[in-house]
Motif scaffolding. Structure first.
Motif, PDB file in Angstrom:
ATOM      1  N   HIS A 156      -1.887  11.702  12.697  1.00 30.40           N
ATOM      2  CA  HIS A 156      -2.234  12.784  12.370  1.00 30.40           C
ATOM      3  C   HIS A 156      -1.181  13.295  11.463  1.00 30.40           C
ATOM      4  CE1 HIS A 156      -4.795  13.645  15.404  1.00 30.40           C
ATOM      5  NE2 HIS A 156      -3.627  13.193  16.821  1.00 30.40           N
ATOM      6  N   GLY A 157      -2.015  13.854  10.491  1.00 29.16           N
ATOM      7  CA  GLY A 157      -0.581  15.009   8.802  1.00 29.16           C
ATOM      8  C   GLY A 157      -1.009  13.895   8.009  1.00 29.16           C
ATOM      9  N   THR A 158      -0.177  13.867   6.789  1.00 25.40           N
ATOM     10  CA  THR A 158      -0.094  13.377   5.216  1.00 25.40           C
ATOM     11  C   THR A 158      -0.340  11.486   5.707  1.00 25.40           C
ATOM     12  OG1 THR A 158       0.906  14.829   4.605  1.00 25.40           O
ATOM     13  CG2 THR A 158       0.953  12.705   3.450  1.00 25.40           C
ATOM     14  N   ALA A 159      -0.478  11.003   5.558  1.00 28.71           N
ATOM     15  CA  ALA A 159      -1.139   9.577   5.658  1.00 28.71           C
ATOM     16  C   ALA A 159      -1.415   8.738   4.583  1.00 28.71           C
ATOM     17  CB  ALA A 159      -1.987   8.503   6.445  1.00 28.71           C
ATOM     18  N   ALA A 160      -1.652   8.142   3.401  1.00 29.21           N
ATOM     19  CA  ALA A 160      -1.573   6.820   2.586  1.00 29.21           C
ATOM     20  C   ALA A 160      -2.149   5.299   3.056  1.00 29.21           C
ATOM     21  CB  ALA A 160      -1.389   7.074   1.748  1.00 29.21           C
ATOM     22  N   GLU A 161      -2.632   5.197   2.247  1.00 29.52           N
ATOM     23  CA  GLU A 161      -3.443   3.140   2.462  1.00 29.52           C
ATOM     24  C   GLU A 161      -3.267   2.616   1.130  1.00 29.52           C
ATOM     25  OE1 GLU A 161      -7.778   2.540   3.624  1.00 29.52           O
ATOM     26  OE2 GLU A 161      -6.571   1.641   5.224  1.00 29.52           O
ATOM     27  N   ASN A 162      -2.153   1.414   1.526  1.00 30.91           N
ATOM     28  CA  ASN A 162      -2.780   0.289   0.271  1.00 30.91           C
ATOM     29  C   ASN A 162      -4.033  -0.325   0.647  1.00 30.91           C
ATOM     30  OD1 ASN A 162      -1.091   2.437  -1.743  1.00 30.91           O
ATOM     31  ND2 ASN A 162       0.864   0.714  -1.461  1.00 30.91           N
ATOM     32  N   ILE A 163      -4.367  -1.081  -0.167  1.00 26.95           N
ATOM     33  CA  ILE A 163      -5.511  -2.479   0.526  1.00 26.95           C
ATOM     34  C   ILE A 163      -5.140  -3.548  -0.429  1.00 26.95           C
ATOM     35  CG2 ILE A 163      -7.042  -0.831   2.339  1.00 26.95           C
ATOM     36  CD1 ILE A 163      -8.795  -1.585  -0.564  1.00 26.95           C
ATOM     37  N   ALA A 164      -5.446  -4.725  -0.456  1.00 28.36           N
ATOM     38  CA  ALA A 164      -5.451  -5.442  -1.199  1.00 28.36           C
ATOM     39  C   ALA A 164      -6.371  -7.333  -0.798  1.00 28.36           C
ATOM     40  CB  ALA A 164      -3.973  -6.087  -1.634  1.00 28.36           C
ATOM     41  N   GLU A 165      -6.260  -7.992  -2.018  1.00 27.71           N
ATOM     42  CA  GLU A 165      -7.101  -9.164  -1.278  1.00 27.71           C
ATOM     43  C   GLU A 165      -6.421 -10.350  -2.458  1.00 27.71           C
ATOM     44  OE1 GLU A 165     -11.271  -9.227  -2.884  1.00 27.71           O
ATOM     45  OE2 GLU A 165     -11.630 -11.016  -1.736  1.00 27.71           O
ATOM     46  N   GLY A 166      -6.369 -11.351  -1.565  1.00 28.18           N
ATOM     47  CA  GLY A 166      -5.749 -12.543  -1.849  1.00 28.18           C
ATOM     48  C   GLY A 166      -5.120 -13.434  -1.690  1.00 28.18           C
TER      49      GLY A 166
ATOM     50  N   PHE B  87      -1.845 -14.543  -1.493  1.00 29.95           N
ATOM     51  CA  PHE B  87      -1.095 -14.917  -1.779  1.00 29.95           C
ATOM     52  C   PHE B  87       0.135 -14.164  -0.739  1.00 29.95           C
ATOM     53  CE2 PHE B  87      -1.615 -10.231  -2.013  1.00 29.95           C
ATOM     54  CZ  PHE B  87      -2.840  -9.748  -3.259  1.00 29.95           C
ATOM     55  N   ASP B  88       1.549 -14.243  -0.580  1.00 29.70           N
ATOM     56  CA  ASP B  88       2.544 -13.898   0.793  1.00 29.70           C
ATOM     57  C   ASP B  88       2.922 -12.351   0.273  1.00 29.70           C
ATOM     58  OD1 ASP B  88       4.536 -13.692  -1.650  1.00 29.70           O
ATOM     59  OD2 ASP B  88       5.277 -15.658  -0.896  1.00 29.70           O
ATOM     60  N   LEU B  89       3.294 -11.979   1.137  1.00 24.25           N
ATOM     61  CA  LEU B  89       4.297 -10.605   1.371  1.00 24.25           C
ATOM     62  C   LEU B  89       4.981 -10.334   0.614  1.00 24.25           C
ATOM     63  CD1 LEU B  89       5.487 -10.384   4.546  1.00 24.25           C
ATOM     64  CD2 LEU B  89       4.146  -8.325   4.135  1.00 24.25           C
ATOM     65  N   GLN B  90       5.801 -11.343  -0.331  1.00 22.98           N
ATOM     66  CA  GLN B  90       6.448 -11.046  -1.643  1.00 22.98           C
ATOM     67  C   GLN B  90       5.150 -10.776  -2.760  1.00 22.98           C
ATOM     68  OE1 GLN B  90       9.762 -10.413  -1.237  1.00 22.98           O
ATOM     69  NE2 GLN B  90       9.594  -9.085  -3.486  1.00 22.98           N
ATOM     70  N   LYS B  91       4.450 -11.323  -2.939  1.00 20.29           N
ATOM     71  CA  LYS B  91       3.517 -11.198  -4.240  1.00 20.29           C
ATOM     72  C   LYS B  91       3.106 -10.167  -4.217  1.00 20.29           C
ATOM     73  CE  LYS B  91       1.443 -12.538  -8.238  1.00 20.29           C
ATOM     74  NZ  LYS B  91       2.375 -11.922  -9.044  1.00 20.29           N
ATOM     75  N   LEU B  92       2.196  -9.167  -1.982  1.00 20.47           N
ATOM     76  CA  LEU B  92       1.677  -8.882  -1.715  1.00 20.47           C
ATOM     77  C   LEU B  92       2.540  -7.244  -3.127  1.00 20.47           C
ATOM     78  CD1 LEU B  92      -0.698  -6.920  -0.074  1.00 20.47           C
ATOM     79  CD2 LEU B  92       0.678  -7.048   1.043  1.00 20.47           C
TER      80      LEU B  92
ATOM     81  N   SER C 188       1.599  -0.985  -9.489  1.00 19.07           N
ATOM     82  CA  SER C 188       0.713  -0.183  -9.652  1.00 19.07           C
ATOM     83  C   SER C 188       0.739   0.975  -9.186  1.00 19.07           C
ATOM     84  CB  SER C 188      -0.695  -1.059  -8.652  1.00 19.07           C
ATOM     85  OG  SER C 188      -1.950  -0.140  -8.393  1.00 19.07           O
ATOM     86  N   ASP C 189       0.685   1.669 -10.723  1.00 17.13           N
ATOM     87  CA  ASP C 189       0.728   3.387 -10.333  1.00 17.13           C
ATOM     88  C   ASP C 189       0.597   3.888  -8.993  1.00 17.13           C
ATOM     89  OD1 ASP C 189       1.797   3.493 -12.599  1.00 17.13           O
ATOM     90  OD2 ASP C 189      -0.076   4.336 -13.665  1.00 17.13           O
ATOM     91  N   GLY C 190      -0.712   3.690  -8.772  1.00 13.60           N
ATOM     92  CA  GLY C 190      -1.086   5.054  -7.470  1.00 13.60           C
ATOM     93  C   GLY C 190      -0.454   3.921  -5.784  1.00 13.60           C
ATOM     94  N   HIS C 191      -0.489   2.275  -5.858  1.00 13.14           N
ATOM     95  CA  HIS C 191       0.143   1.812  -4.859  1.00 13.14           C
ATOM     96  C   HIS C 191       1.315   2.588  -4.783  1.00 13.14           C
ATOM     97  CE1 HIS C 191      -3.528  -0.424  -5.829  1.00 13.14           C
ATOM     98  NE2 HIS C 191      -3.902   0.299  -4.054  1.00 13.14           N
ATOM     99  N   ARG C 192       2.150   2.154  -5.408  1.00 11.68           N
ATOM    100  CA  ARG C 192       3.707   2.368  -6.143  1.00 11.68           C
ATOM    101  C   ARG C 192       4.182   3.698  -5.868  1.00 11.68           C
ATOM    102  NH1 ARG C 192       8.431   0.196  -9.329  1.00 11.68           N
ATOM    103  NH2 ARG C 192       9.653   2.450  -9.543  1.00 11.68           N
TER     104      ARG C 192
END
Length: 176
Positions: free
Chosen positions: A115-125, A127-132, A139-143
């Motif tokens: 509940h409340g404010t939330a956001a989601e980032n998604i990716a496909e690839g 790569f490892d966590l650091q690269k993700l 990326s402006d929106g993800h950042r």
């Protein structure tokens, strides 16, 4: 949305009429099962996956503290929501913030008790966590999502594509 089965039945003999009825009953049963499955909030993944929030805590803390923000705390409920979305994307073989059942991000969060404010980032690839996180930070929106001062919790998960084990579908859910 559930797509119905449409068709025309034609019969030449009594045996084929019984077969057509059996086929129709089987098809109706499959549609009913599909409807029940569409009402559940858990998607069935095609490959191996994991909630990896604890592995990302240090990286996210560094990102946020370097921007003068408090660190985010891993949250099991948000991680479960992230794993569900990663599984959905892996099973469909594509990135999406919605599901095939017509559920958008807001309705998925409500279904997961978020509940409340939330956001989601998604990716496909592949790569490892650091690269993700490097990709998301460029990326402006993800950042913006990761540096939102309203968020205090997060859940991160991935699901491997069942056809290509080196391909991962990632989901990061952020919340208050």
């Amino acid at each position: 949305m559930i797509a119905g089965i449409r068709g025309r039945m034609t019969s030449l003999t009594t045996d084929s009429r019984n077969l057509d009825r059996r086929t129709l009953l089987k098809a109706a049963g499959l549609v009913a099962l599909g409807g029940i499955a569409a009402c559940t909030s858990v998607s069935l993944p095609t490959g191996e996956g994991a909630g990896v929030s604890s592995s990302a805590t240090s990286t996210l803390s560094t990102i946020r503290t370097s921007a003068g923000l408090p660190a985010l705390v891993p949250d099991a409920q948000l991680e479960q929501a992230a794993l569900q979305q990663a599984g959905y994307m892996a099973s469909g073989g594509r990135m999406s913030h919605t599901t095939g059942w017509g559920k958008d991000f807001a309705s998925r969060m409500m279904d997961n008790g978020v509940h409340g404010t939330a956001a989601e980032n998604i990716a496909e690839g592949r790569f490892d966590l650091q690269k993700l996180f490097d990709i998301w930070m460029h990326s402006d929106g993800h950042r913006r999502n990761m540096l939102d001062p309203d968020f205090s919790r997060f859940g991160l998960a991935y699901m491997r594509d069942g056809r290509d084990p080196s391909l991962r579908y990632w989901a990061l859910v952020l919340g208050r």
